[in-house]
Design a protein around this motif. Structure first.
Motif, PDB file in Angstrom:
ATOM      1  N   LEU A  25     -11.925  28.619  78.636  1.00  0.00           N
ATOM      2  CA  LEU A  25     -13.091  29.101  79.597  1.00  0.00           C
ATOM      3  C   LEU A  25     -11.877  30.329  80.335  1.00  0.00           C
ATOM      4  O   LEU A  25     -12.249  30.657  80.596  1.00  0.00           O
ATOM      5  CB  LEU A  25     -12.941  27.687  80.753  1.00  0.00           C
ATOM      6  CG  LEU A  25     -13.454  28.517  82.356  1.00  0.00           C
ATOM      7  CD1 LEU A  25     -15.009  28.780  82.293  1.00  0.00           C
ATOM      8  CD2 LEU A  25     -13.100  26.930  82.642  1.00  0.00           C
ATOM      9  N   TYR A  26     -10.767  29.697  80.499  1.00  0.00           N
ATOM     10  CA  TYR A  26      -9.686  30.978  81.210  1.00  0.00           C
ATOM     11  C   TYR A  26     -10.121  32.711  80.261  1.00  0.00           C
ATOM     12  O   TYR A  26     -10.399  33.923  80.630  1.00  0.00           O
ATOM     13  CB  TYR A  26      -9.051  30.956  81.382  1.00  0.00           C
ATOM     14  CG  TYR A  26      -8.799  29.013  82.169  1.00  0.00           C
ATOM     15  CD1 TYR A  26      -8.874  29.857  83.806  1.00  0.00           C
ATOM     16  CD2 TYR A  26      -7.921  28.410  81.788  1.00  0.00           C
ATOM     17  CE1 TYR A  26      -8.687  28.828  84.453  1.00  0.00           C
ATOM     18  CE2 TYR A  26      -7.711  27.616  82.610  1.00  0.00           C
ATOM     19  CZ  TYR A  26      -7.931  27.832  84.288  1.00  0.00           C
ATOM     20  OH  TYR A  26      -7.626  26.475  85.102  1.00  0.00           O
ATOM     21  N   THR A  27     -10.372  32.395  79.494  1.00  0.00           N
ATOM     22  CA  THR A  27     -10.587  33.578  77.670  1.00  0.00           C
ATOM     23  C   THR A  27     -11.497  34.023  78.297  1.00  0.00           C
ATOM     24  O   THR A  27     -12.084  35.248  78.026  1.00  0.00           O
ATOM     25  CB  THR A  27     -10.495  32.725  76.752  1.00  0.00           C
ATOM     26  OG1 THR A  27      -8.929  32.781  76.406  1.00  0.00           O
ATOM     27  CG2 THR A  27     -10.452  34.151  75.756  1.00  0.00           C
ATOM     28  N   PHE A  28     -13.063  33.554  78.664  1.00  0.00           N
ATOM     29  CA  PHE A  28     -14.061  34.118  78.692  1.00  0.00           C
ATOM     30  C   PHE A  28     -14.244  34.450  80.047  1.00  0.00           C
ATOM     31  O   PHE A  28     -14.913  35.245  80.159  1.00  0.00           O
ATOM     32  CB  PHE A  28     -14.704  32.861  78.736  1.00  0.00           C
ATOM     33  CG  PHE A  28     -15.165  32.105  77.173  1.00  0.00           C
ATOM     34  CD1 PHE A  28     -14.896  33.371  76.072  1.00  0.00           C
ATOM     35  CD2 PHE A  28     -15.871  30.992  76.768  1.00  0.00           C
ATOM     36  CE1 PHE A  28     -15.623  32.892  74.775  1.00  0.00           C
ATOM     37  CE2 PHE A  28     -15.251  30.532  75.527  1.00  0.00           C
ATOM     38  CZ  PHE A  28     -15.448  31.380  74.232  1.00  0.00           C
ATOM     39  N   GLU A  29     -14.086  34.022  80.808  1.00  0.00           N
ATOM     40  CA  GLU A  29     -13.806  34.109  82.381  1.00  0.00           C
ATOM     41  C   GLU A  29     -12.909  35.999  82.744  1.00  0.00           C
ATOM     42  O   GLU A  29     -13.025  36.411  83.476  1.00  0.00           O
ATOM     43  CB  GLU A  29     -12.962  33.736  83.438  1.00  0.00           C
ATOM     44  CG  GLU A  29     -13.984  32.178  84.093  1.00  0.00           C
ATOM     45  CD  GLU A  29     -13.560  30.971  85.015  1.00  0.00           C
ATOM     46  OE1 GLU A  29     -14.213  31.042  85.596  1.00  0.00           O
ATOM     47  OE2 GLU A  29     -12.025  31.645  84.830  1.00  0.00           O
ATOM     48  N   VAL A  53      -6.183  26.344  88.447  1.00  0.00           N
ATOM     49  CA  VAL A  53      -6.174  27.692  89.132  1.00  0.00           C
ATOM     50  C   VAL A  53      -5.831  28.783  87.853  1.00  0.00           C
ATOM     51  O   VAL A  53      -6.131  29.250  88.100  1.00  0.00           O
ATOM     52  CB  VAL A  53      -5.339  27.809  90.624  1.00  0.00           C
ATOM     53  CG1 VAL A  53      -5.929  27.625  91.886  1.00  0.00           C
ATOM     54  CG2 VAL A  53      -4.119  27.399  90.428  1.00  0.00           C
ATOM     55  N   SER A  54      -4.817  27.748  87.221  1.00  0.00           N
ATOM     56  CA  SER A  54      -4.346  28.246  85.678  1.00  0.00           C
ATOM     57  C   SER A  54      -4.152  27.000  85.460  1.00  0.00           C
ATOM     58  O   SER A  54      -4.390  26.154  85.232  1.00  0.00           O
ATOM     59  CB  SER A  54      -3.343  29.121  86.163  1.00  0.00           C
ATOM     60  OG  SER A  54      -2.154  28.003  86.708  1.00  0.00           O
ATOM     61  N   LYS A  55      -4.029  27.131  83.935  1.00  0.00           N
ATOM     62  CA  LYS A  55      -4.312  26.769  82.406  1.00  0.00           C
ATOM     63  C   LYS A  55      -3.298  25.327  83.199  1.00  0.00           C
ATOM     64  O   LYS A  55      -3.820  24.458  82.707  1.00  0.00           O
ATOM     65  CB  LYS A  55      -3.701  27.336  81.548  1.00  0.00           C
ATOM     66  CG  LYS A  55      -4.545  26.620  79.874  1.00  0.00           C
ATOM     67  CD  LYS A  55      -4.264  26.925  78.819  1.00  0.00           C
ATOM     68  CE  LYS A  55      -2.833  27.604  78.581  1.00  0.00           C
ATOM     69  NZ  LYS A  55      -2.405  28.275  77.162  1.00  0.00           N
ATOM     70  N   ASP A  56      -2.418  25.881  83.241  1.00  0.00           N
ATOM     71  CA  ASP A  56      -1.128  24.907  83.402  1.00  0.00           C
ATOM     72  C   ASP A  56      -0.828  24.815  85.120  1.00  0.00           C
ATOM     73  O   ASP A  56       0.239  23.804  85.185  1.00  0.00           O
ATOM     74  CB  ASP A  56       0.159  25.666  82.514  1.00  0.00           C
ATOM     75  CG  ASP A  56       0.181  25.419  81.249  1.00  0.00           C
ATOM     76  OD1 ASP A  56      -0.946  24.518  80.610  1.00  0.00           O
ATOM     77  OD2 ASP A  56       0.950  26.647  80.998  1.00  0.00           O
TER      78      ASP A  56
END
Length: 362
Positions: free
Chosen positions: A266-270, A302-305
């Motif tokens: 998801l974060y990659t596509f965003e 807000v972020s992956k970790d």
């Protein structure tokens, strides 16, 4: 009619790989394992020495010799002029990174069966570097995870350095082994020092091969996981991301038909979307793949970790369950909302979607 004799096959000796003897590290342990995954190095012979005259006769030299020349199969990184990095990265490579840079894609192709020109090979190549190889490069080159200026006033709550792969490889430098047998269940220490071993170098080489196996099998487990689980999830997440406006006009709700590892993708596509594109706030998915499974609504971090959510579920819902939650939210079938608001549940897909649609507007 006469026939010509079949040409004799020329026997070639297995390539000789050279690396240094003495204290070994995770980077050359992994580099040697990676090379030996390739058909051209399987089988191969390993020589551990610092003698330049012996290294000169090696087909390939890793982590010693003061030379980086891929055309001559020399992969050292200790020379002062060395500054090679992985594409779009700033971390200087170790011998592991060098071997992976040149042979990583071939290894991925061989182990997965993917076509060499497949986009998936490129994706896995970069993923494995980001998640596994780079940390080995940084560790060997003395590069901290955080800039020292940002950690000057921080202190660890506990020591975790002893459980890293690099630390476990370091332990194998010790000149003893631990064995547990039915007759000796208290983990008796078996001495393999030079006093009891007539060939200390052979004992050291054996420990090095154990370190190489530890690093290599860890790498292969990562590769297998990314290939069989993480990579297939990428297309699933992309499909859901492209359909997100079906759940919310602004695309703030993502829905999966089955449990899916979604965060990383998801974060990659965003990140590749327009800056004006609304971020996904909630992800919906069934608790399991069984028919009639309950559904979850999870706030996106807000972020992956991070443990902080972009938009936690409404405060008025937090800590409530069942009928009380349904009455408060106005949505039938509610099961729970966590006290921190990062996750909740509903008995149906439509109920979870309705919770999400109400939450994005509150």
């Amino acid at each position: 009619m006469t026939t010509s004799p079949a040409p004799k096959r020329v026997k070639t000796s297995p390539p000789l790989i050279g690396t240094h003897n003495g204290h070994f590290h995770a980077d050359e342990a992994l580099a040697i394992y990676l090379l030996r995954l390739l058909p051209s190095y399987n089988p191969s012979t390993l020589l551990r020495t610092r003698d330049p005259s012996l290294l000169a006769n090696c087909h390939t030299v890793v982590d010693v010799g003061g030379e980086y020349d891929a055309a001559q199969h020399r992969y050292d990184h200790h020379q002062r002029t060395f500054d090679t990095t992985f594409p779009n990265k700033s971390t200087k490579l170790s011998s592991a990174g060098l071997v992976y840079l040149h042979f990583g894609k071939a290894i991925i192709t061989q182990r997965t069966g993917l076509h060499p020109e497949s986009e998936d090979v490129e994706i896995l190549w970069r993923k494995l570097y980001n998640e596994f190889i780079e940390a080995i490069d940084a560790n060997d080159n003395g590069i901290s995870v955080y800039p020292p200026s940002e950690t000057a006033n921080l202190s660890k709550r506990f020591n975790d350095s002893g459980i890293t792969l690099s630390s476990l490889v370091g332990d194998l430098n010790n000149d003893f082994s631990i064995s547990a047998t039915p007759e000796s269940t208290d983990h008796e220490t078996t001495d393999t020092s030079s006093a009891s071993n007539p060939d200390p170098q052979a004992a050291e080489d054996t420990r090095f091969l154990a370190a190489s196996n530890l690093m290599g099998t860890s790498f292969l487990r990562k590769l297998n996981g990314y290939h069989t689980s993480w990579l297939p999830a990428r297309s699933t997440v992309l499909a859901a991301y492209e359909k997100r406006h079906e759940n919310d006009p602004k695309g703030r709700i993502l829905l999966f038909r089955e449990p899916t590892p979604w965060k990383d993708h998801l974060y990659t596509f965003e990140s590749s979307s327009s800056p004006s594109t609304s971020k996904v706030l909630y992800v919906l998915y069934p608790e399991s793949g069984t028919p009639g499974a309950k559904w979850r609504i999870q706030a996106v971090p807000v972020s992956k970790d991070s443990f902080e959510s972009r938009k936690p579920l409404p405060e008025a819902w937090r800590g409530l369950r069942d009928e009380e939650l349904s009455a408060k939210s106005g949505v039938d079938g509610c099961v729970f909302v966590h006290a921190s608001g990062f996750i909740g549940g509903n008995g149906s897909q439509e109920g979870a979607r309705e919770m999400a649609r109400k939450a994005v507007e509150m």
